[in-house]
Design a protein around this motif. Structure first.
Motif, PDB file in Angstrom:
ATOM      1  N   SER A  66       0.840  -1.178   0.000  1.00  0.00           N
ATOM      2  CA  SER A  66       0.000   0.000   0.000  1.00  0.00           C
ATOM      3  C   SER A  66       0.880   1.234   0.000  1.00  0.00           C
ATOM      4  N   CYS A  67       0.354   2.318  -0.555  1.00  0.00           N
ATOM      5  CA  CYS A  67       1.048   3.590  -0.434  1.00  0.00           C
ATOM      6  C   CYS A  67       0.047   4.731  -0.560  1.00  0.00           C
ATOM      7  N   ILE A  68       0.470   5.886  -0.100  1.00  0.00           N
ATOM      8  CA  ILE A  68      -0.369   7.073  -0.136  1.00  0.00           C
ATOM      9  C   ILE A  68       0.483   8.214  -0.656  1.00  0.00           C
ATOM     10  N   ALA A  69      -0.090   8.964  -1.596  1.00  0.00           N
ATOM     11  CA  ALA A  69       0.689   9.958  -2.333  1.00  0.00           C
ATOM     12  C   ALA A  69       0.287  11.375  -1.952  1.00  0.00           C
ATOM     13  N   LYS A  70       1.195  12.087  -1.422  1.00  0.00           N
ATOM     14  CA  LYS A  70       1.083  13.514  -1.181  1.00  0.00           C
ATOM     15  C   LYS A  70      -0.192  13.928  -0.474  1.00  0.00           C
ATOM     16  N   SER A  71      -0.486  15.186  -0.531  1.00  0.00           N
ATOM     17  CA  SER A  71      -1.580  15.735   0.246  1.00  0.00           C
ATOM     18  C   SER A  71      -2.944  15.417  -0.333  1.00  0.00           C
ATOM     19  N   ASP A  72      -3.000  14.952  -1.594  1.00  0.00           N
ATOM     20  CA  ASP A  72      -4.333  14.648  -2.134  1.00  0.00           C
ATOM     21  C   ASP A  72      -4.833  13.293  -1.667  1.00  0.00           C
ATOM     22  N   GLY A  73      -3.955  12.547  -1.016  1.00  0.00           N
ATOM     23  CA  GLY A  73      -4.379  11.294  -0.409  1.00  0.00           C
ATOM     24  C   GLY A  73      -4.622  10.155  -1.364  1.00  0.00           C
ATOM     25  N   THR A  74      -4.150  10.270  -2.595  1.00  0.00           N
ATOM     26  CA  THR A  74      -4.319   9.149  -3.527  1.00  0.00           C
ATOM     27  C   THR A  74      -3.651   7.900  -2.950  1.00  0.00           C
ATOM     28  N   THR A  75      -4.361   6.779  -2.993  1.00  0.00           N
ATOM     29  CA  THR A  75      -3.845   5.553  -2.400  1.00  0.00           C
ATOM     30  C   THR A  75      -3.740   4.419  -3.413  1.00  0.00           C
ATOM     31  N   TYR A  76      -2.901   3.479  -3.056  1.00  0.00           N
ATOM     32  CA  TYR A  76      -2.745   2.256  -3.850  1.00  0.00           C
ATOM     33  C   TYR A  76      -2.765   1.074  -2.892  1.00  0.00           C
ATOM     34  N   TYR A  77      -3.390  -0.013  -3.320  1.00  0.00           N
ATOM     35  CA  TYR A  77      -3.375  -1.272  -2.565  1.00  0.00           C
ATOM     36  C   TYR A  77      -3.115  -2.420  -3.533  1.00  0.00           C
ATOM     37  N   VAL A  78      -2.259  -3.314  -3.114  1.00  0.00           N
ATOM     38  CA  VAL A  78      -2.112  -4.561  -3.859  1.00  0.00           C
ATOM     39  C   VAL A  78      -3.398  -5.352  -3.702  1.00  0.00           C
ATOM     40  N   ASP A  79      -3.680  -6.219  -4.642  1.00  0.00           N
ATOM     41  CA  ASP A  79      -4.994  -6.878  -4.670  1.00  0.00           C
ATOM     42  C   ASP A  79      -5.357  -7.568  -3.347  1.00  0.00           C
ATOM     43  N   PHE A  80      -4.413  -8.256  -2.731  1.00  0.00           N
ATOM     44  CA  PHE A  80      -4.785  -9.017  -1.532  1.00  0.00           C
ATOM     45  C   PHE A  80      -5.029  -8.120  -0.326  1.00  0.00           C
ATOM     46  N   ALA A  81      -4.657  -6.856  -0.442  1.00  0.00           N
ATOM     47  CA  ALA A  81      -4.867  -5.916   0.663  1.00  0.00           C
ATOM     48  C   ALA A  81      -6.193  -5.157   0.536  1.00  0.00           C
ATOM     49  N   LYS A  82      -6.762  -5.146  -0.637  1.00  0.00           N
ATOM     50  CA  LYS A  82      -7.996  -4.390  -0.856  1.00  0.00           C
ATOM     51  C   LYS A  82      -9.125  -4.954   0.000  1.00  0.00           C
ATOM     52  N   GLY A  83      -9.801  -4.060   0.684  1.00  0.00           N
ATOM     53  CA  GLY A  83     -10.897  -4.469   1.536  1.00  0.00           C
ATOM     54  C   GLY A  83     -10.491  -4.906   2.922  1.00  0.00           C
TER      55      GLY A  83
END
Length: 123
Positions: free
Chosen positions: A48-65
């Motif tokens: 997972s990661c979170i980008a800058k102040s806009d809060g855009t996030t990423y999750y690998v498939d097994f982490a979603k939910g």
């Protein structure tokens, strides 16, 4: 620039843990903060990661939910809330950072690393 990850430990299957990444030396809003884990015998992977102040996030498939990444600007800390943990989630979890505005999905792109925190899921 320092990152310190903590909050790992032992939990039973189905349980939850919240990891914290305390950041010093730079304001977290100007960096991408990622959580990377390393399962024994396997390579590190970005979960997972979170980008800058806009809060855009990423999750690998097994982490979603199951996992949620979020930040507390006042504390300059990024968290990873992990729910419904399973034995396969047992790993050393690292937080890492890099400048920029997008979340890289490969650990090699992260410039700054904290020490890992062990998460063990077992009954």
């Amino acid at each position: 620039v320092q990152l310190q990850a903590f909050g790992g430990g032992w939990v039973q299957p189905g349980g939850s843990l919240r990891l914290s990444c305390a950041i010093s030396g730079f304001p977290q809003d100007f960096y991408v903060i990622g959580w990377i884990r390393q399962v024994p015998g396997k390579e590190r992977e970005v979960i997972s990661c979170i980008a800058k102040s806009d809060g855009t996030t990423y999750y690998v498939d097994f982490a979603k939910g199951r996992f949620t990444i979020f930040r507390d600007a006042a504390k300059n800390t990024t968290y990873l809330q992990m729910n419904y943990l399973q034995p396969k989630d047992t790993a050393v979890y690292f937080c890492a950072a890099l400048g920029g505005s997008t979340c890289p999905t490969a650990p090699k792109y992260y410039h700054y690393w904290g020490q890992g925190t062990q998460v063990t899921v077992s009954s």
